[in-house]
Design a protein around this motif. Structure first.
Motif, PDB file in Angstrom:
ATOM      1  N   LEU A  90       0.818  -1.208   0.000  1.00 51.67           N
ATOM      2  CA  LEU A  90       0.000   0.000   0.000  1.00 51.67           C
ATOM      3  C   LEU A  90       0.858   1.267   0.000  1.00 51.67           C
ATOM      4  O   LEU A  90       0.502   2.260  -0.612  1.00 51.67           O
ATOM      5  CB  LEU A  90      -0.929   0.006   1.226  1.00 51.67           C
ATOM      6  N   LEU A  91       2.010   1.213   0.697  1.00 52.83           N
ATOM      7  CA  LEU A  91       2.878   2.393   0.774  1.00 52.83           C
ATOM      8  C   LEU A  91       3.843   2.397  -0.400  1.00 52.83           C
ATOM      9  O   LEU A  91       5.054   2.292  -0.231  1.00 52.83           O
ATOM     10  CB  LEU A  91       3.653   2.385   2.094  1.00 52.83           C
ATOM     11  N   ASN A  92       3.309   2.484  -1.604  1.00 46.46           N
ATOM     12  CA  ASN A  92       4.172   2.330  -2.773  1.00 46.46           C
ATOM     13  C   ASN A  92       4.722   3.646  -3.291  1.00 46.46           C
ATOM     14  O   ASN A  92       5.461   3.659  -4.262  1.00 46.46           O
ATOM     15  CB  ASN A  92       3.421   1.616  -3.902  1.00 46.46           C
ATOM     16  N   ASN A  93       4.357   4.758  -2.637  1.00 46.77           N
ATOM     17  CA  ASN A  93       4.941   6.036  -3.035  1.00 46.77           C
ATOM     18  C   ASN A  93       6.421   6.004  -2.707  1.00 46.77           C
ATOM     19  O   ASN A  93       6.805   5.783  -1.558  1.00 46.77           O
ATOM     20  CB  ASN A  93       4.243   7.177  -2.282  1.00 46.77           C
ATOM     21  N   GLU A  94       7.244   6.242  -3.714  1.00 51.03           N
ATOM     22  CA  GLU A  94       8.680   5.954  -3.591  1.00 51.03           C
ATOM     23  C   GLU A  94       9.375   6.750  -2.494  1.00 51.03           C
ATOM     24  O   GLU A  94      10.241   6.243  -1.810  1.00 51.03           O
ATOM     25  CB  GLU A  94       9.366   6.230  -4.929  1.00 51.03           C
ATOM     26  N   ASN A  95       9.002   8.025  -2.353  1.00 49.71           N
ATOM     27  CA  ASN A  95       9.790   8.877  -1.474  1.00 49.71           C
ATOM     28  C   ASN A  95       9.091   9.216  -0.161  1.00 49.71           C
ATOM     29  O   ASN A  95       9.551  10.101   0.556  1.00 49.71           O
ATOM     30  CB  ASN A  95      10.152  10.175  -2.214  1.00 49.71           C
ATOM     31  N   ARG A  96       7.995   8.528   0.135  1.00 47.89           N
ATOM     32  CA  ARG A  96       7.280   8.809   1.372  1.00 47.89           C
ATOM     33  C   ARG A  96       7.359   7.606   2.308  1.00 47.89           C
ATOM     34  O   ARG A  96       7.496   6.468   1.880  1.00 47.89           O
ATOM     35  CB  ARG A  96       5.800   9.109   1.077  1.00 47.89           C
ATOM     36  N   PHE A  97       7.236   7.907   3.602  1.00 44.94           N
ATOM     37  CA  PHE A  97       7.206   6.874   4.656  1.00 44.94           C
ATOM     38  C   PHE A  97       8.392   5.918   4.551  1.00 44.94           C
ATOM     39  O   PHE A  97       8.243   4.717   4.712  1.00 44.94           O
ATOM     40  CB  PHE A  97       5.903   6.066   4.593  1.00 44.94           C
ATOM     41  N   TRP A 255      -5.826  10.043  -0.202  1.00 45.08           N
ATOM     42  CA  TRP A 255      -5.930  11.281   0.562  1.00 45.08           C
ATOM     43  C   TRP A 255      -5.381  11.113   1.971  1.00 45.08           C
ATOM     44  O   TRP A 255      -4.638  11.937   2.479  1.00 45.08           O
ATOM     45  CB  TRP A 255      -7.395  11.731   0.612  1.00 45.08           C
ATOM     46  N   LEU A 256      -5.696   9.970   2.574  1.00 47.28           N
ATOM     47  CA  LEU A 256      -5.273   9.690   3.960  1.00 47.28           C
ATOM     48  C   LEU A 256      -3.756   9.568   4.060  1.00 47.28           C
ATOM     49  O   LEU A 256      -3.119  10.101   4.954  1.00 47.28           O
ATOM     50  CB  LEU A 256      -5.922   8.374   4.397  1.00 47.28           C
ATOM     51  N   ALA A 257      -3.177   8.848   3.099  1.00 47.20           N
ATOM     52  CA  ALA A 257      -1.757   8.535   3.177  1.00 47.20           C
ATOM     53  C   ALA A 257      -0.892   9.664   2.633  1.00 47.20           C
ATOM     54  O   ALA A 257       0.134   9.985   3.207  1.00 47.20           O
ATOM     55  CB  ALA A 257      -1.464   7.241   2.422  1.00 47.20           C
ATOM     56  N   TYR A 258      -1.322  10.238   1.507  1.00 48.42           N
ATOM     57  CA  TYR A 258      -0.441  11.175   0.818  1.00 48.42           C
ATOM     58  C   TYR A 258      -1.024  12.566   0.691  1.00 48.42           C
ATOM     59  O   TYR A 258      -0.366  13.436   0.135  1.00 48.42           O
ATOM     60  CB  TYR A 258      -0.129  10.642  -0.589  1.00 48.42           C
TER      61      TYR A 258
ATOM     62  N   MET B   1      -0.870  11.373  11.465  1.00 47.71           N
ATOM     63  CA  MET B   1      -2.248  10.863  11.354  1.00 47.71           C
ATOM     64  C   MET B   1      -2.255   9.452  10.766  1.00 47.71           C
ATOM     65  O   MET B   1      -2.996   8.575  11.191  1.00 47.71           O
ATOM     66  CB  MET B   1      -3.039  11.816  10.447  1.00 47.71           C
ATOM     67  N   ILE B   2      -1.367   9.246   9.772  1.00 48.19           N
ATOM     68  CA  ILE B   2      -1.286   7.923   9.132  1.00 48.19           C
ATOM     69  C   ILE B   2      -0.793   6.877  10.132  1.00 48.19           C
ATOM     70  O   ILE B   2      -1.250   5.733  10.129  1.00 48.19           O
ATOM     71  CB  ILE B   2      -0.387   7.987   7.865  1.00 48.19           C
ATOM     72  N   LYS B   3       0.100   7.297  11.048  1.00 53.83           N
ATOM     73  CA  LYS B   3       0.624   6.362  12.051  1.00 53.83           C
ATOM     74  C   LYS B   3      -0.486   5.945  13.004  1.00 53.83           C
ATOM     75  O   LYS B   3      -0.597   4.780  13.375  1.00 53.83           O
ATOM     76  CB  LYS B   3       1.774   6.994  12.827  1.00 53.83           C
ATOM     77  N   ASN B   4      -1.316   6.917  13.409  1.00 53.48           N
ATOM     78  CA  ASN B   4      -2.433   6.584  14.294  1.00 53.48           C
ATOM     79  C   ASN B   4      -3.404   5.638  13.599  1.00 53.48           C
ATOM     80  O   ASN B   4      -3.941   4.707  14.206  1.00 53.48           O
ATOM     81  CB  ASN B   4      -3.167   7.855  14.725  1.00 53.48           C
ATOM     82  N   HIS B   5      -3.624   5.908  12.310  1.00 53.49           N
ATOM     83  CA  HIS B   5      -4.535   5.069  11.537  1.00 53.49           C
ATOM     84  C   HIS B   5      -4.000   3.645  11.437  1.00 53.49           C
ATOM     85  O   HIS B   5      -4.736   2.665  11.596  1.00 53.49           O
ATOM     86  CB  HIS B   5      -4.717   5.664  10.140  1.00 53.49           C
ATOM     87  N   LEU B   6      -2.679   3.546  11.184  1.00 50.15           N
ATOM     88  CA  LEU B   6      -2.057   2.218  11.074  1.00 50.15           C
ATOM     89  C   LEU B   6      -2.131   1.489  12.410  1.00 50.15           C
ATOM     90  O   LEU B   6      -2.388   0.292  12.462  1.00 50.15           O
ATOM     91  CB  LEU B   6      -0.595   2.353  10.637  1.00 50.15           C
ATOM     92  N   LYS B   7      -1.909   2.257  13.485  1.00 46.69           N
ATOM     93  CA  LYS B   7      -1.973   1.648  14.815  1.00 46.69           C
ATOM     94  C   LYS B   7      -3.373   1.120  15.084  1.00 46.69           C
ATOM     95  O   LYS B   7      -3.564   0.009  15.594  1.00 46.69           O
ATOM     96  CB  LYS B   7      -1.594   2.706  15.862  1.00 46.69           C
ATOM     97  N   GLY B   8      -4.341   1.936  14.720  1.00 50.75           N
ATOM     98  CA  GLY B   8      -5.743   1.525  14.915  1.00 50.75           C
ATOM     99  C   GLY B   8      -6.073   0.277  14.130  1.00 50.75           C
ATOM    100  O   GLY B   8      -6.735  -0.634  14.612  1.00 50.75           O
ATOM    101  N   CYS B   9      -5.599   0.230  12.878  1.00 57.57           N
ATOM    102  CA  CYS B   9      -5.838  -0.954  12.026  1.00 57.57           C
ATOM    103  C   CYS B   9      -5.198  -2.184  12.640  1.00 57.57           C
ATOM    104  O   CYS B   9      -5.786  -3.272  12.637  1.00 57.57           O
ATOM    105  CB  CYS B   9      -5.242  -0.727  10.633  1.00 57.57           C
ATOM    106  N   SER B  10      -3.982  -2.028  13.171  1.00 55.75           N
ATOM    107  CA  SER B  10      -3.273  -3.179  13.751  1.00 55.75           C
ATOM    108  C   SER B  10      -4.034  -3.720  14.944  1.00 55.75           C
ATOM    109  O   SER B  10      -4.182  -4.932  15.096  1.00 55.75           O
ATOM    110  CB  SER B  10      -1.871  -2.782  14.199  1.00 55.75           C
TER     111      SER B  10
END
Lengths: 262, 138
Positions: A90-97, A255-258, B1-10
């Protein structure tokens, strides 16, 4: 014993080499600083330590939960591999996360390495206790390592070419397929100890590609191929494949991730 | 926010996994015993009824580890020295299903023969035992 050593090593080591190829493709040139000699040494040492630790306690683990300990622990590990791989997909954006991807990749690598490596260490231990000729073992391991390295390199460059010229997410999908294979193994383990029900198989493709052939074993690792899948296995396979793809294409997730708008 | 979301999913997924395992129900299964001595299976042939799930108890009497493996049954299990391991097989249709010891595949071999037992045949479990010569506990 030579052929048996080659086959057993291939069975244990092939998933490790394949996951290395797949994980290397997840990191772009921007994050190549991950692959320093120091990091490689630390990761390798960790992996070897995990293998020996698991091997040391495997006998005790096998006696837990009324003899189901090995299946439960290994299936949990395999399910964790799937979820980490799905997140990485899911996190396939190359330069993020980058940091999150590094942790996921490390967890996947350590789990694949320890779960598969521990079985081969058991074989080695059994081999030593029976005082069988060392030459067969040594040559068998060398041959198997050669086969694994050759395949991993070819696989890496094939996927790299495919990412560049055919479909940009080929390696992503292969990572997901690999994870599905691990998930199928976990289901088989849980069925083995009567935790999951075993239904009649939907089809038998043994005449087409038998699981005990080299191609069958390779497809089992790469794609989670089963000659006699049950209804439950098929449903879980399809769900586990479709859900991450659906999420990745979802505008809400983008939207949530990026923070990307449609 | 994404980290909280991931934590919630886990956490959500972990709860679901625990929920799944809470529904473990182990019905009483007929047991069949298989002994491993000097890298040979005893008995080399086990007869079980068709379309029934059975419990196979494998006793390793050797001092080395062996890995019970069967492509036909889709089962593999490590059996430690002087210990027993349990696997469940079935329900299987009529036929022969081969298994082997992965660490000694040439010698350590056996098969499970699945037969249809009709209700009017009334083959007792003892008769089945005598036929295959194995230990059998109900």
């Amino acid at each position: 014993m030579l052929i048996n050593t080659v086959l057993l090593f291939l069975q244990s080591a092939l998933p490790m080499f394949i996951i290395i190829s797949l994980l290397l493709l997840r990191f772009t040139s921007a994050s190549k600083s991950l692959f320093t000699y120091k990091n490689i040494f630390i990761i390798s040492s960790l992996a070897i330590a995990f293998v020996f630790l698991l091997n040391q306690y495997m006998e005790r683990i096998s006696q837990l939960f009324d003899g189901k300990g090995t299946e439960l622990i290994f299936s949990l590990g395999l399910i964790l591999i799937y979820f980490c791989s799905a997140f990485l997909f899911l996190l396939n954006n190359e330069n993020r996360f980058i940091n999150v991807k590094k942790i996921l990749a490390l967890v996947i690598f350590l789990l694949v390495f320890s779960l598969n490596g521990s079985y081969f260490i058991l074989y080695l231990t059994s081999y030593w206790t029976q005082s069988l000729p060392f030459e067969s073992l040594f040559i068998g391991i060398i041959l198997a390592v050669g086969i694994c390295i050759s395949f991993a390199i070819l696989f890496y460059f094939l996927l790299q070419y495919s990412d560049a010229h055919i479909h940009i997410k080929t390696s992503c999908y292969f990572l997901l397929f690999f994870a599905l294979g691990q998930l199928m193994q976990s289901i088989a383990l849980l069925q083995q100890v009567d935790i999951l029900p075993l239904n009649d198989s939907l089809w038998n493709s043994t005449n087409f590609i038998a699981e005990n052939t080299e191609l069958g074993q390779l497809l089992r690792v790469l794609l989670g191929y089963e000659t006699t899948p049950s209804v439950m296995q098929l449903i879980i396979y399809l769900t586990a494949f479709i859900v991450p793809i659906f999420i990745s294409k979802s505008q809400y997730f983008a939207w949530l991730a990026y923070g990307e708008k449609s | 926010m994404i980290k909280n979301h991931l934590k919630g999913c886990s956490v959500f997924l972990l709860i679901n996994l625990l929920f799944l395992f809470s529904f473990i129900v182990e019905a009483k299964r007929t047991e069949y015993h298989l002994a491993l001595k000097k890298h040979l299976f005893y008995p080399a042939k086990i007869i079980i009824p068709a379309n029934k799930k059975v419990k196979l108890v494998i006793h390793n009497h050797d001092k080395s580890v062996e890995k019970f493996d069967s492509f036909d049954l889709n089962r593999e299990k490590v059996i430690f020295p002087m210990q027993k391991s349990i696997i469940f097989i079935g329900p299987l249709s009529v036929g022969e299903y081969h298994f082997f010891g992965e660490y000694h595949p040439n010698n350590t071999r056996g098969k499970i023969v699945v037969v249809e037992i009709k209700s009017n045949q009334a083959i007792s479990s003892n008769a089945l035992n005598q036929k295959q010569g194995s230990l059998h506990v109900n």
